[in-house]
Scaffold this active site. Structure first.
Site, PDB file in Angstrom:
ATOM      1  N   ASP A  15      60.057  37.577  28.572  1.00 24.09           N
ATOM      2  CA  ASP A  15      58.937  38.008  28.058  1.00 24.09           C
ATOM      3  C   ASP A  15      57.930  38.148  29.290  1.00 24.09           C
ATOM      4  O   ASP A  15      58.520  38.426  30.357  1.00 24.09           O
ATOM      5  CB  ASP A  15      57.960  36.965  27.140  1.00 24.09           C
ATOM      6  CG  ASP A  15      57.628  35.288  28.327  1.00 24.09           C
ATOM      7  OD1 ASP A  15      58.613  35.788  29.020  1.00 24.09           O
ATOM      8  OD2 ASP A  15      56.784  34.950  28.237  1.00 24.09           O
ATOM      9  N   LYS A  24      59.971  26.712  32.959  1.00 28.31           N
ATOM     10  CA  LYS A  24      61.129  27.201  32.160  1.00 28.31           C
ATOM     11  C   LYS A  24      61.732  28.814  33.090  1.00 28.31           C
ATOM     12  O   LYS A  24      60.576  29.557  33.550  1.00 28.31           O
ATOM     13  CB  LYS A  24      60.833  27.521  30.455  1.00 28.31           C
ATOM     14  CG  LYS A  24      59.664  28.345  30.749  1.00 28.31           C
ATOM     15  CD  LYS A  24      59.412  28.149  28.826  1.00 28.31           C
ATOM     16  CE  LYS A  24      57.773  29.235  28.730  1.00 28.31           C
ATOM     17  NZ  LYS A  24      56.613  28.502  27.821  1.00 28.31           N
ATOM     18  N   SER A  68      52.059  34.732  29.335  1.00 32.00           N
ATOM     19  CA  SER A  68      52.454  34.810  29.175  1.00 32.00           C
ATOM     20  C   SER A  68      53.152  36.318  27.768  1.00 32.00           C
ATOM     21  O   SER A  68      53.534  37.098  28.088  1.00 32.00           O
ATOM     22  CB  SER A  68      52.727  33.573  28.147  1.00 32.00           C
ATOM     23  OG  SER A  68      54.107  33.448  27.808  1.00 32.00           O
ATOM     24  N   HIS A  69      53.619  35.916  26.593  1.00 31.75           N
ATOM     25  CA  HIS A  69      54.223  36.792  25.818  1.00 31.75           C
ATOM     26  C   HIS A  69      52.673  37.319  24.544  1.00 31.75           C
ATOM     27  O   HIS A  69      53.333  38.484  23.675  1.00 31.75           O
ATOM     28  CB  HIS A  69      54.751  36.121  24.526  1.00 31.75           C
ATOM     29  CG  HIS A  69      54.431  35.019  24.389  1.00 31.75           C
ATOM     30  ND1 HIS A  69      53.807  33.556  25.567  1.00 31.75           N
ATOM     31  CD2 HIS A  69      54.133  34.356  23.050  1.00 31.75           C
ATOM     32  CE1 HIS A  69      53.502  32.964  24.162  1.00 31.75           C
ATOM     33  NE2 HIS A  69      53.729  33.048  23.042  1.00 31.75           N
ATOM     34  N   ASP A 101      55.825  36.846  31.067  1.00 35.33           N
ATOM     35  CA  ASP A 101      55.778  35.941  32.913  1.00 35.33           C
ATOM     36  C   ASP A 101      57.407  35.903  33.153  1.00 35.33           C
ATOM     37  O   ASP A 101      57.819  35.403  33.855  1.00 35.33           O
ATOM     38  CB  ASP A 101      55.132  35.313  33.031  1.00 35.33           C
ATOM     39  CG  ASP A 101      55.254  34.122  31.935  1.00 35.33           C
ATOM     40  OD1 ASP A 101      55.603  34.521  30.592  1.00 35.33           O
ATOM     41  OD2 ASP A 101      55.061  33.138  32.124  1.00 35.33           O
ATOM     42  N   ASP A 136      59.655  33.540  31.535  1.00 35.00           N
ATOM     43  CA  ASP A 136      59.935  32.122  31.624  1.00 35.00           C
ATOM     44  C   ASP A 136      60.691  31.486  30.281  1.00 35.00           C
ATOM     45  O   ASP A 136      61.356  31.378  30.253  1.00 35.00           O
ATOM     46  CB  ASP A 136      58.861  31.333  31.545  1.00 35.00           C
ATOM     47  CG  ASP A 136      58.158  31.801  30.942  1.00 35.00           C
ATOM     48  OD1 ASP A 136      57.322  32.254  29.891  1.00 35.00           O
ATOM     49  OD2 ASP A 136      56.679  31.270  31.123  1.00 35.00           O
ATOM     50  N   ARG A 137      60.366  33.341  28.988  1.00 36.02           N
ATOM     51  CA  ARG A 137      60.964  32.266  27.891  1.00 36.02           C
ATOM     52  C   ARG A 137      62.586  33.968  27.960  1.00 36.02           C
ATOM     53  O   ARG A 137      62.764  34.941  28.729  1.00 36.02           O
ATOM     54  CB  ARG A 137      60.188  33.261  26.920  1.00 36.02           C
ATOM     55  CG  ARG A 137      59.041  32.062  26.340  1.00 36.02           C
ATOM     56  CD  ARG A 137      58.306  32.862  25.815  1.00 36.02           C
ATOM     57  NE  ARG A 137      57.126  31.807  25.480  1.00 36.02           N
ATOM     58  CZ  ARG A 137      56.693  31.975  23.794  1.00 36.02           C
ATOM     59  NH1 ARG A 137      57.030  32.001  23.350  1.00 36.02           N
ATOM     60  NH2 ARG A 137      55.630  30.822  24.307  1.00 36.02           N
TER      61      ARG A 137
HETATM   62  C1  G1P Z   1      53.601  27.956  22.890  1.00 35.84           C
HETATM   63  C2  G1P Z   1      55.009  27.584  22.451  1.00 35.84           C
HETATM   64  C3  G1P Z   1      55.451  26.378  23.589  1.00 35.84           C
HETATM   65  C4  G1P Z   1      55.296  26.591  24.989  1.00 35.84           C
HETATM   66  C5  G1P Z   1      53.840  27.280  25.482  1.00 35.84           C
HETATM   67  C6  G1P Z   1      53.837  27.867  26.688  1.00 35.84           C
HETATM   68  O1  G1P Z   1      52.589  27.201  23.277  1.00 35.84           O
HETATM   69  O2  G1P Z   1      54.704  26.619  21.323  1.00 35.84           O
HETATM   70  O3  G1P Z   1      56.109  25.571  23.025  1.00 35.84           O
HETATM   71  O4  G1P Z   1      55.011  25.760  26.009  1.00 35.84           O
HETATM   72  O5  G1P Z   1      53.669  28.617  23.734  1.00 35.84           O
HETATM   73  O6  G1P Z   1      55.061  29.144  26.998  1.00 35.84           O
HETATM   74  P1  G1P Z   1      51.750  26.899  21.473  1.00 35.84           P
HETATM   75  O7  G1P Z   1      51.405  28.403  21.492  1.00 35.84           O
HETATM   76  O8  G1P Z   1      52.175  26.146  20.193  1.00 35.84           O
HETATM   77  O9  G1P Z   1      50.626  25.708  21.856  1.00 35.84           O
HETATM   78 ZN    ZN Z   2      55.961  32.585  29.366  1.00 36.68          ZN
END
Ligand code: G1P
Ligand code: ZN
Length: 542
Positions: free
Chosen positions: A276, A375, A112-113, A278, A280-281
């Site tokens: 982000d 998302k 992800s990010h 991938d 999704d954000r």
């Molecule tokens: C974080 C975000 C959560 C999201 C997840 C995946 O998880 O807070 O809302 O679904 O990344 O993108 P966390 O690191 O808080 O467990």
């Molecule tokens: Zn992501």
């Protein structure tokens, strides 16, 4: 030819909030990725001939693991794998393909990010046939398999070239390399009024989109520039890079600071957005305003009917527990369902499948709908653009009229990153121990009305998730929530979520830091953050 390779278990392959996430060198240990992929296949209950979607956000190590996954899919009886060209697929695009092509699931390679590169992060997620992240009972089953794995199966020959579109065979399995953007862009054209958005842009409305050197670049260029007529250059940092240009592809105040700076300037575009790693954000901005993700969810819920895909209205809204209650006020006013789930998109899947909700969101810059089961960053951007094209007001004006109608929920999330794991566990444990005695306690002007450790019973399948975050609610509805991140790869990350509702329009212009001052101090007093972690300031405030 199928080869069976002997292996031994790793004891740390428990999927977190969003799949298995570790540093790249950790994933590069012998058989580490193969063990996890075989465990996915073993837990998936395959009967042979299934279709699997494979793609990732293009980060370092993406291609190697994709080639391994293709060879292992061929050796485990899949009939077809659908792979994004070059190994690229955004998370929402993968979700769409799983659904559209009737796949039994998908493997999405992403952290992800989180940053990428040889010393960055890597991740493997498994999505099920509805296109969404595997629910807990499946991630648990995968984890169980990783504990006892003794062999994995892999096809000995090398797979076809995934940089070329078309079909080829690996053993009996078809490897279909597709354009990663085409099906996704077609879905967006069905949901939104591209003609109206094109007219808006043609009338002089200006926008900027920061793809952060990550996977959304090609999607945003095709949709925003080619199909909607935004000038070339609207999409910044639009070429995916293995290390995201050395940055964190996280659309927040710290990592998207450059775009935020642009949006706060006098000659800012009308609309700004970022996504982000991938895809999704999303981060949504107008000239002179950053829209908080919790507010964005509320605005999208209140205005979705303006887009053709949601013209019939929405069935309900779901938000993760720490997300602000701004969307609840829209749901109450409109008489639609509102659901509060634990953090992580996997908890929305059942509600979406059952038709209980249409739109879902998390405070962590994630919003989406029943069009896929993830998302979706660009979806949120396009829904905003569709709303702007219909209302012809500025982002700021839309926010102000939303707050005037529903009240404003001031909100901040404070992250304390890479803190000592033991200190973090101690902090949470201490809060937990004090829960029973919390109600009635006074902190300055604030009186605790309720305190609990959030647990959730899924209304569709009855499954229960416990230990999902400590909630302290004050009379008047203000809240402080504490939870530990389930996606970090180093130490522990403490997240503190703070919110306060304000009905009085004359106070809506306040700076959130000011509006939340007393709660922020109280969060430290109750959580003993400074004392236990040695940190006096959060690393990131969103
Ligand atoms: C974080 C975000 C959560 C999201 C997840 C995946 O998880 O807070 O809302 O679904 O990344 O993108 P966390 O690191 O808080 O467990
Ligand atoms: Zn992501």
């Amino acid at each position: 030819m199928i080869e069976t390779i002997a292996t031994t278990p790793y004891d740390d392959q428990k999927p977190g909030t969003s799949g298995l996430r570790k540093k790249v060198p950790h994933f590069q240990q012998p058989n580490y990725a193969a063990n996890f992929i075989q465990s996915i296949f073993d837990a998936a209950g395959l009967s042979g001939g299934e279709t699997l979607v494979i793609g990732g956000d293009g980060r370092f190590y993406n291609r190697e693991v994709i080639l391994t996954a293709i060879r292992m899919a061929a050796a485990n009886g899949y009939g077809r794998v659908i792979v994004g060209q070059g190994g690229l697929l955004s998370t929402p695009a993968a979700s769409n393909l799983i659904r559209k092509r009737g796949a039994s699931g998908g493997i999405i390679l992403s952290a992800s990010h989180n940053p990428g590169g040889p010393n960055g992060d890597f991740g493997i997620k498994y999505n099920i046939a509805n296109g969404g992240p595997a629910p807990e009972k499946i991630t648990e089953a995968i984890f169980e398999k990783t504990k006892t794995i003794s062999r994995y199966r892999i096809w000995t020959e090398t797979p076809p070239d995934i940089s070329r579109l078309g079909e080829a065979k690996l053993g009996d399995m078809v490897v279909e390399v597709i354009d990663p953007v085409a099906d996704y862009a077609a879905l967006m054209e069905q949901l939104f009024d591209f003609g109206k958005i094109r007219d808006l842009i043609a009338s002089g409305f200006t926008l900027a989109f920061d793809a952060m050197h990550a996977v959304t670049g090609p999607y945003a260029r095709e949709i925003l520039e080619n199909r909607l007529g935004a000038p070339q250059g609207t999409v910044r940092n639009g070429v995916p890079k293995e290390d995201f240009g050395g940055g964190h592809p996280d659309p927040n105040a710290v990592h998207a600071a450059e775009l935020i700076g642009t949006m706060m300037g006098d000659d800012a575009p009308d609309f700004g957005a970022a996504s982000d790693g991938d895809g999704d954000r999303n981060l949504i901005m107008g000239r002179g305003i950053v829209v908080s993700p919790s507010d964005s969810l509320a605005v999208l819920a209140a205005n979705a009917h303006l887009a053709p895909g949601y013209a019939g209205g929405i069935a309900g809204v779901a938000r993760s527990m720490p997300t602000s209650q701004a969307a609840d006020r829209v749901a109450e006013a409109r008489g639609i369902g509102i659901y509060e789930t634990p953090t992580g998109w996997k908890f929305f899947g059942n509600l979406l499948d059952a038709g209980k909700v249409t739109i879902c969101g998390e405070e962590s810059a994630g919003t989406g709908s029943n069009h896929v089961r993830e998302k979706d960053g660009l979806w949120a951007v396009l829904l905003w653009l569709n709303i702007l094209a219909e209302r012809r007001e500025s982002v700021k004006a839309i926010m102000e009229s939303h707050w005037a109608e529903f009240g404003r929920t001031f909100y901040q999330r404070h992250d304390y990153e890479e803190i000592d794991k033991r200190a973090a566990d101690g902090l949470m444990g201490s809060l937990h121990d004090r829960l029973a005695s919390m109600a009635g306690q006074r902190f300055g002007t604030l009186v605790v009305s309720e305190a609990d450790d959030f647990s959730y019973k899924d209304p569709v399948d009855g499954s229960v998730a416990t230990g999902q975050g400590i909630r302290i609610v004050f009379s008047g509805g203000s809240r402080i929530v504490y939870r530990l991140s389930g996606t970090g790869t180093k130490g522990a990350t403490l997240r503190v979520y703070i919110e306060r509702y304000e009905k009085d329009v004359s106070r809506h212009g306040q700076d959130p830091a000011e509006a939340l001052k007393e709660l922020i101090e109280t969060a430290d007093a109750i959580g003993e953050i400074r004392k236990r972690t040695g940190r006096s300031e959060p690393d990131v405030v969103t």
